[in-house]
Design an enzyme around this catalytic site. Structure first.
Site, mmCIF file in Angstrom:
data_model
loop_
_atom_site.group_PDB
_atom_site.id
_atom_site.type_symbol
_atom_site.label_atom_id
_atom_site.label_comp_id
_atom_site.label_asym_id
_atom_site.label_seq_id
_atom_site.Cartn_x
_atom_site.Cartn_y
_atom_site.Cartn_z
ATOM 1 N N LYS A 191 0.777 -1.071 -0.093
ATOM 2 C CA LYS A 191 0.514 0.377 -0.214
ATOM 3 C C LYS A 191 1.382 0.796 -0.150
ATOM 4 O O LYS A 191 1.990 1.126 1.219
ATOM 5 C CB LYS A 191 -0.704 0.030 1.046
ATOM 6 C CG LYS A 191 -1.699 1.022 1.266
ATOM 7 C CD LYS A 191 -3.161 1.581 2.754
ATOM 8 C CE LYS A 191 -3.913 2.275 2.908
ATOM 9 N NZ LYS A 191 -4.644 2.492 3.399
ATOM 10 N N LYS A 244 -2.242 -1.809 -4.379
ATOM 11 C CA LYS A 244 -3.081 -0.148 -4.143
ATOM 12 C C LYS A 244 -1.999 0.667 -4.029
ATOM 13 O O LYS A 244 -1.233 0.780 -3.242
ATOM 14 C CB LYS A 244 -3.774 -0.424 -2.589
ATOM 15 C CG LYS A 244 -4.545 0.689 -2.262
ATOM 16 C CD LYS A 244 -5.411 0.743 -1.057
ATOM 17 C CE LYS A 244 -6.395 2.135 -0.423
ATOM 18 N NZ LYS A 244 -6.340 1.798 0.947
HETATM 19 C C1 PBG Z 1 -6.958 3.540 5.441
HETATM 20 C C2 PBG Z 1 -7.515 3.420 3.886
HETATM 21 C C3 PBG Z 1 -7.699 4.002 2.983
HETATM 22 C C4 PBG Z 1 -8.447 2.829 1.661
HETATM 23 C C5 PBG Z 1 -8.775 2.578 1.188
HETATM 24 N N1 PBG Z 1 -8.104 1.977 3.217
HETATM 25 C C6 PBG Z 1 -6.566 4.780 2.872
HETATM 26 C C7 PBG Z 1 -5.503 5.511 3.126
HETATM 27 O O1 PBG Z 1 -4.615 4.976 3.531
HETATM 28 O O2 PBG Z 1 -5.878 7.021 3.330
HETATM 29 C C8 PBG Z 1 -8.473 4.906 0.570
HETATM 30 C C9 PBG Z 1 -9.100 3.816 -0.564
HETATM 31 C C10 PBG Z 1 -9.120 4.816 -2.098
HETATM 32 O O3 PBG Z 1 -9.200 5.411 -1.881
HETATM 33 O O4 PBG Z 1 -10.281 4.056 -2.304
HETATM 34 N N2 PBG Z 1 -8.390 2.564 5.834
#
Ligand code: PBG
Length: 319
Positions: A191, A244
């Site tokens: 991520k 991601k």
């Molecule tokens: C964290 C989380 C995020 C997303 C999914 N889970 C955001 C972040 O790390 O700030 C982002 C998903 C998206 O942008 O569609 N709980």
């Protein structure tokens, strides 16, 4: 002469040699659930995507089910936030309540829960702060509590997204000891600390109140480190590995697909959705065609599962 064009000469032969396909089976549809009553609020930067209170959730789930989408992923927007994000492991937490409702009313939907703290903490960081820094191991303890509580409420699969070290090993143990050895873990293995999450943070009220997430989410410049993160999660017992965001990281999806014998998931995030919607609204691109093309690129890169706000639209196009 060698003539690759022979196999492109009409629609039927193109169908016959087509290597990759999108199917409704590939998709997990993310849904935002908000505490309160009679709420259906469109997210301004994500046209077509809403925050629902539980009493309005049924209309959305009926549609998801009738389109044949197999799975949804829940994000919670709680009323109560505190330093530790304690409402995330409360029996009456928003996702716990939503899960009990969904399992009762829509038992055939496969229910995935994002497990993190940024929506539940008053500072918006993904864990417990010590000296303004997220403490890894204190956060792991709370992650265990959140996970067990969600599974008790009926969640089918846990997807931890906080990028804490040791998350998968910790949660696998917690689930196994709690009698939930059959619950899979989908690891947000890779991520990145990405500007593509902008619309999500508006949608989920989860923007950090100070600083950024660069001490836990990954540097977009790094590939070797991504391979290491994924290898650790595989070793620790992850059932599915996720990358991601998706579109700007297709190389990483391909790497993971080649290196691991696990299903690979790609999260087509909020900013990727918003860009297509905005350009299409201006008439600058054909939104539907661009949507299909970029989702197909994720399949071609090696994704087996795609998490996408486009899931309902894709299902309509495919049917
Ligand atoms: C964290 C989380 C995020 C997303 C999914 N889970 C955001 C972040 O790390 O700030 C982002 C998903 C998206 O942008 O569609 N709980």
């Amino acid at each position: 002469m060698l003539r690759p064009r022979r196999l492109r000469s009409n629609a039927n032969i193109r169908r016959m040699v087509r290597e990759n396909h999108l199917s409704v089976d590939d998709f997990i549809y993310p849904i935002f659930v908000e505490e309160g009553e009679n709420i259906k609020t469109e997210i301004p930067s994500m046209p077509g995507i809403f925050r629902y209170s539980i009493d309005r959730l049924g209309e959305e789930l009926k549609e998801v089910q009738s389109l044949g989408i197999p799975s949804i992923m829940l994000f919670g927007i709680p009323l109560h936030k505190d330093a530790e994000g304690s409402s995330s492991w409360s029996k009456e937490g928003i996702i716990q309540q939503a899960s009990r409702y969904i399992k009762k009313e829509f038992p055939s939907l496969y229910l995935v829960a994002d497990v993190c703290f940024c929506e539940y903490t008053d500072h918006g960081h993904c864990g417990v702060l010590v000296n303004n820094e997220v403490d890894n191991d204190l956060t792991l303890t709370n992650l265990e509590k959140q996970t067990v509580s969600l599974v008790e409420a009926g969640v089918d699969m846990i997807a931890p997204s906080g990028m804490m070290d040791g998350t998968i090993a910790t949660l696998r143990d917690a689930l196994d000891l709690g009698g939930y050895s059959q619950i899979p873990l989908m690891a947000y293995s890779v991520k990145y600390s990405s500007a593509f999450y902008g619309p999500f943070r508006d949608a989920a009220d989860s923007t950090p109140s100070f600083g950024d997430r660069k001490t836990y989410q990954m540097d977009p410049a790094n590939r070797i480190e991504a391979l290491k993160e994924a290898a650790l999660d595989a070793e620790e017992g992850a059932d599915i590995l996720m990358v991601k965001p998706a579109l700007a990281y297709l190389d990483i999806i391909r790497d993971l697909k080649e290196l691991h014998d696990l299903p690979i998931a790609a999260y087509n995030v909020s900013g990727e959705y918003a860009m297509v919607k905005a350009a299409a609204e201006k008439g600058w691109i054909d939104g539907e065609k661009v949507m299909m093309e970029k989702l197909l690129s994720m399949k071609r890169a090696g994704a087996d599962i795609i998490l996408s706000y486009f899931a309902k639209e894709v299902a309509r196009v495919l049917s």
